[in-house]
Every structure is written in structure tokens, then in C-alpha cells.
Scaffold this active site. Sequence first.
Site, PDB file in Angstrom:
ATOM      1  N   ALA A  55       0.835  -1.208   0.000  1.00 13.66           N
ATOM      2  CA  ALA A  55       0.000   0.000   0.000  1.00 13.66           C
ATOM      3  C   ALA A  55       0.864   1.251   0.000  1.00 13.66           C
ATOM      4  O   ALA A  55       0.602   2.209  -0.740  1.00 13.66           O
ATOM      5  CB  ALA A  55      -0.937  -0.005   1.212  1.00 13.66           C
ATOM      6  N   ASP A  56       1.902   1.254   0.818  1.00 19.53           N
ATOM      7  CA  ASP A  56       2.782   2.419   0.884  1.00 19.53           C
ATOM      8  C   ASP A  56       3.505   2.645  -0.430  1.00 19.53           C
ATOM      9  O   ASP A  56       3.657   3.787  -0.890  1.00 19.53           O
ATOM     10  CB  ASP A  56       3.803   2.238   2.009  1.00 19.53           C
ATOM     11  CG  ASP A  56       3.209   2.467   3.390  1.00 19.53           C
ATOM     12  OD1 ASP A  56       2.145   3.097   3.474  1.00 19.53           O
ATOM     13  OD2 ASP A  56       3.814   2.016   4.383  1.00 19.53           O
TER      14      ASP A  56
END
Length: 395
Positions: free
Chosen positions: A167-168
Amino acid sequence: MVAQPLTGLKVLDLTRFIAGPLCCQILADMGAEVIKIERPGGEDSRKLAPFYQGHSIYTMLYSRNKHGGTLDTRHPEALAILEDLIRNADIVVENYRPGTLDAMGIPYERMQELHPGIILVSISGFGQTGPLAGRALFDGIAQAASGLMSMTGERDGRPTLTGAFVADYIAGYQGAIGALLAVLHHRATGEGQCVDVASIDALFPVLGTAPSAWAMNGTVMERNGSRDRMSGPANLFETKDGFLYLHAGTDPLFRRLAVGMGQAELADNERFSTVASRMDHIEEIERIVAEWIAPLTCAEAGEVLEEAGVPYGKVAGVDEITDSEQIAAREMMVDVEHPVLGTLKLPGIPVKLSATPGSIRKAPPLVGEDNDFIFGTLLGYSDERIQELRDEQVI
């Protein structure tokens, strides 16, 4: 030196952890001048393992090509310094919770007064709008809240976190894309704008067909292990000395696999001759493939699959892939010389441009390593003023 596409672009990096720092590093790799600001003593990520010579490798991964400065943003004198930094920037990147910039006294409206045409990239957990906008988020929370975790893991097992901070990373890439699009608009019109990237938004499209399948058909995709949901056989298989993933899900690829296994008749068997029929009998065809591959080593199976033209990949350990000829050929692990720590071995630049390639020009900075350059050379503060700021623990 070959010209780089973002030479002359000035970026103020007010971010922490992964998504924001990665966004800024992508811009820095392509020539932008990035000023990274963290609190005196260093941001929280500098305390995260693993360490090399007492310094966090985690922080090194997202800090190359940046000038490192320190500033206590809660100090009474910090606002004026932040405003000077904003005047010097074309882009500001931040990943605070929504509302924090307002509380600091530098909302986007104020930034525009300081530097008309400035671009603000905000990377947050849930975005600047919506009922969850004010909530904090880390990568694992994004994987849980986005639906990805519900789809990851064995069918009869628990929801599972992926092995990396996907996600990051995706949010960081989206932030860089948004910044570049805003730069193109600015160069055409002179206008700045806000770029709003949410980790949850960045991860949601990764679910592929699942959201639309629910919205239009009312079907929920559940965990499926390593088996491909759309076609097969495409799964993880155990060999004599490890694991190998192969994909023979299309009809032409399955015929190639059947021939490679010495069982060409499978391709004409009505239970396996089409994608739909194979998916109806997926456990049976996977059992046949598993029995064929089990006595072989990964290398032996790979040789057969390569000759047959069936895509495959051995499950490599991090040590194997890091030391592999492919990674070396692609310059994806590079030596970076640090003035204090010596040679660092860090991941390279994945985007290869033929005419204007990115480059690693500066090692990840130590805490406050470039304060004199930032506050003296760029902002024009006198040596006496810089020393006063140090003495008062502002920087």
C-alpha cells in the site's frame, strides 16, 4: 552529465515512513532538488531495524538524492522558517493527517500566497475527504481496510498480510505520478494545485475485478491461496528441491504444458480443453501437474517449461534474487558511497530512460547533514543565525 528530466524542480519533503519519502525519492532520482525535513534527532523511522553501523536501513531506502535538514515544527520560530522553505519550493509533499497543515499555519491557501503556482501533494491514509479522512493509517491497516487482506491467504485460513508494504509503495508511486501531472499543468498554465492521494484509494484498484464483480453480480471473491482466479493451471507447485509457480491458464499455454509433460492428450480431453472446463476441474488438473513436477528439481522443471514456452518462476529467496545475475544486469542493487558509512548497497532505479536516465548522485543523509546548505546556501541565513537556531534547538 546527461540532462535529467526534472533538473531545476525544487521539492520540499515534509514526509515520514514510506509512501511520502518514496514519492520524493522518485522525483529526486530524476533530477529534482529535494529538501528533506525531519525533527532534530531524526524521525521515528530512524529507530527501525535492521541497522547498518548503527543506522537504519529502512530510512536509507527512501532518502537517497535528498538534502537532509532538521526543524522542530512545533517551535515558535518554526513557522517563519517553513514559510521560507515553501517560498523556495515548486512542490511540497506531506503525509500528515488532514488538517495538520492548517494547524501548523501553512494551509494550501497560505502556500499560494508565499509562492503562487506552488503544488501541494498530500498523501494520507484515507484522503482529504470522506468519513474516515481523519484516521491514521499504516500499510497493514490499508491492506485490511481496502479488502486486499480478505482476498489474501489460503481458502480455509485467516486473512493474511502480504510480505511487503504494497500500500505504501503504490501510494508513493501514485503521489509521484500526481506530482508530475501537476507539473505539466503548471508549465502549461502557471497554475498550481493540490494533489490528494489516499493509501486506501491507491490500493483499492489492486483488487482487480473483485469490486465490480460484487457491484454488478453480487459475488464476493474469497481467499484462493496461490491459485489464479481466472484460468488454470496457474498455481504454486512443489518440486523435489523447492517451489515453482507456473502459468498455463490460456488454451495455447495449456497445450504447450501438456506436450512438455509428455501428456499431449490432455489438451484434447473435454475436461481440460477450454479455460472454463479446466476451471470446473481445476483440482484434478492441478493434481496431474503436481504429480508430474514432484520428482523434478526446480531446474529440471524449468528446463522443460522453458523449452515448451510455458511461463514459470522458481520461488526465490531474498538472498537468491538479490545476488542474481538478472538483478545485477538490471542494476537493481547498486553501491552508493556514503561519506561516513562507506559503501551502502541499496536498490536501484526501476525506471530506465534511454535519453534522460535517473541517477544516484547523493547518499542518504545523516540527521541534519545538510543544514548549512539548506539554511545558509538556499535560504540565505547567516552563520550566526544558523548557530542561534541550533542553540535554541529549532534545527
